[in-house]
Design a protein around this motif. Structure first.
Motif, short mmCIF file in Angstrom:
data_model
loop_
_atom_site.label_atom_id
_atom_site.label_comp_id
_atom_site.label_asym_id
_atom_site.label_seq_id
_atom_site.Cartn_x
_atom_site.Cartn_y
_atom_site.Cartn_z
N MET A 100 -12.30 9.78 5.92
CA MET A 100 -12.94 9.88 4.74
C MET A 100 -11.97 9.37 3.75
O MET A 100 -12.19 8.48 3.11
N ASN A 101 -10.96 10.05 3.75
CA ASN A 101 -9.76 9.65 2.65
C ASN A 101 -9.51 8.42 2.67
O ASN A 101 -9.30 7.56 1.91
N LEU A 102 -9.22 7.90 3.98
CA LEU A 102 -8.75 6.67 4.34
C LEU A 102 -10.20 5.58 3.69
O LEU A 102 -9.73 4.38 3.45
N GLY A 103 -11.19 6.05 4.13
CA GLY A 103 -12.39 5.03 3.86
C GLY A 103 -12.31 5.08 2.20
O GLY A 103 -12.96 4.10 1.73
N LEU A 108 -10.07 0.63 -2.02
CA LEU A 108 -9.80 0.76 -3.56
C LEU A 108 -8.32 -0.12 -3.58
O LEU A 108 -8.19 -0.90 -4.46
N TRP A 109 -7.65 0.37 -2.51
CA TRP A 109 -6.35 -0.49 -2.76
C TRP A 109 -6.45 -1.77 -2.34
O TRP A 109 -5.45 -2.66 -2.96
N SER A 110 -7.27 -2.19 -1.39
CA SER A 110 -7.36 -3.78 -0.92
C SER A 110 -8.00 -4.45 -2.10
O SER A 110 -7.59 -5.26 -2.47
N ALA A 111 -8.75 -3.75 -2.91
CA ALA A 111 -9.30 -4.56 -3.95
C ALA A 111 -8.18 -4.70 -5.24
O ALA A 111 -8.30 -5.74 -5.82
N THR A 112 -7.31 -3.89 -5.42
CA THR A 112 -6.33 -3.99 -6.45
C THR A 112 -5.20 -5.05 -5.83
O THR A 112 -5.13 -5.87 -6.53
N VAL A 113 -5.08 -5.14 -4.73
CA VAL A 113 -4.20 -6.09 -4.09
C VAL A 113 -4.95 -7.63 -4.09
O VAL A 113 -4.03 -8.52 -4.76
N PHE A 114 -6.10 -7.64 -3.67
CA PHE A 114 -6.83 -8.83 -3.84
C PHE A 114 -6.69 -9.31 -5.44
O PHE A 114 -6.65 -10.66 -5.52
N THR A 115 -7.11 -8.50 -6.15
CA THR A 115 -7.06 -8.94 -7.61
C THR A 115 -5.77 -9.33 -7.96
O THR A 115 -5.43 -10.33 -8.84
N GLY A 116 -4.69 -8.77 -7.61
CA GLY A 116 -3.55 -9.18 -8.17
C GLY A 116 -3.05 -10.50 -7.41
O GLY A 116 -2.46 -11.33 -8.29
N ILE A 144 10.38 -4.96 4.60
CA ILE A 144 10.28 -3.32 4.07
C ILE A 144 9.47 -3.57 3.08
O ILE A 144 8.61 -2.59 3.15
N GLU A 145 9.26 -4.36 2.32
CA GLU A 145 8.37 -4.51 1.00
C GLU A 145 6.92 -4.81 1.50
O GLU A 145 6.08 -3.87 1.12
N THR A 146 6.83 -5.47 2.75
CA THR A 146 5.46 -5.63 3.23
C THR A 146 5.06 -4.22 3.89
O THR A 146 4.03 -3.86 3.65
N ILE A 147 6.04 -3.52 4.44
CA ILE A 147 5.57 -2.28 4.91
C ILE A 147 5.19 -1.19 3.95
O ILE A 147 4.42 -0.40 4.18
N SER A 148 6.09 -1.29 2.88
CA SER A 148 5.78 -0.10 1.80
C SER A 148 4.51 -0.58 1.05
O SER A 148 3.70 0.53 0.83
N LEU A 149 3.98 -1.91 1.09
CA LEU A 149 2.73 -2.18 0.47
C LEU A 149 1.54 -1.61 1.16
O LEU A 149 0.84 -1.23 0.85
N PRO A 153 -2.02 2.90 0.80
CA PRO A 153 -3.52 3.49 1.14
C PRO A 153 -3.18 4.64 2.18
O PRO A 153 -4.01 5.86 1.80
N VAL A 154 -2.33 4.52 3.03
CA VAL A 154 -2.30 5.77 3.98
C VAL A 154 -1.68 6.85 3.16
O VAL A 154 -1.88 8.12 3.56
N ALA A 155 -0.53 6.53 2.38
CA ALA A 155 0.07 7.84 1.53
C ALA A 155 -1.01 8.33 0.73
O ALA A 155 -0.85 9.85 0.58
N LEU A 156 -1.92 7.73 0.20
CA LEU A 156 -2.88 8.25 -0.89
C LEU A 156 -3.82 9.03 0.02
O LEU A 156 -4.16 10.38 -0.45
N ALA A 157 -4.30 8.85 1.32
CA ALA A 157 -5.09 9.33 1.88
C ALA A 157 -4.39 10.69 2.63
O ALA A 157 -5.00 11.67 2.65
#
Length: 226
Positions: A100-103, A108-116, A144-149, A153-157
């Motif tokens: 659920m937390n990943l959901g 939300l993370w994807s929306a912020t990235v797409f907005t950027g 490394i930057e791609t992995i950190s990006l 969302p995994v860290a959030l959940a």
């Protein structure tokens, strides 16, 4: 008492049907829409807290980022109320479920990235390769930057799941220890019960803090991309 320690984290069912959806919808009943010209004290306090949190969280955003204020306030109210309701006896906490937390985190993370990438394409791409990077380190740094990006969302959940689950497990363990010590040593049982009460108060604070942290991190991701 041979109760499974993780039994309280199993999604409840009624007549063989999952009732998680009803549990998730229940917190919305705690925030009724005001229909009177003069609100009662409960609704007035709710509105004051929402305005205070919204003002503090939206202060760093530009006009484009402030359009997310309704989404972010709804998110913090939902997570906070769900966490608090989960502390009631014989209740179920949906935020202990990583799925659920990943959901919540991934969309939300994807929306912020797409907005950027839509409004600040050059700046978003520049995050993958800081200025002045040596040519030999460019491939490694981009990876490394791609992995950190993608790990954001995994860290959030995981953060929300781990904190809520750990608190529930501690309450379960200390509560079981209190009952076990009640017939052995009353004084020790009283001390354990006092610790249980203090831990429960702490968990109420953690429930609200984790809701704020989750929403704040989404807000910071949005700020970086608007």
């Amino acid at each position: 008492m041979n109760e499974n320690l993780f039994a309280s984290f199993i999604a409840p069912t009624m007549m063989g049907l999952p009732i998680v959806t009803l549990i998730i919808m229940f917190p919305s009943l705690l925030f009724p829409t005001p229909k009177r010209l003069i609100n009662n004290r409960t609704i007035s306090i709710q509105q004051w807290l929402i305005q205070l949190t919204s003002k503090q969280m939206m202060a760093i955003h530009n006009q484009k980022g402030q359009t997310w204020s309704l989404m972010l306030m709804s998110l913090i109210m939902f997570i906070g109320s769900t966490n608090i309701l989960g502390l009631l006896p014989h209740s179920f906490t949906p935020t202990t479920q990583l799925s659920m937390n990943l959901g919540m985190a991934i969309p939300l993370w994807s929306a912020t990235v797409f907005t950027g990438f839509r409004y600040k394409t050059k700046t978003s791409l520049a995050h993958f390769l800081p200025q002045g990077t040596p040519a030999l380190l460019i491939p490694m740094l981009v990876i490394i930057e791609t992995i950190s990006l993608f790990i954001q969302p995994v860290a959030l959940a995981v953060r929300l799941t781990a904190n809520i689950t750990a608190g529930h497990l501690l309450i379960h363990l200390i509560g079981g220890a209190t009952l076990a010590l009640l017939n052995i040593n009353t004084m020790t049982a009283f001390i354990t019960f006092t610790i249980l009460i203090l831990l429960t108060i702490l968990e109420f604070a953690v429930a609200l803090i984790q809701a704020y942290v989750f929403t704040l991190l989404v807000s910071l991701y949005l700020h970086d991309n608007t």
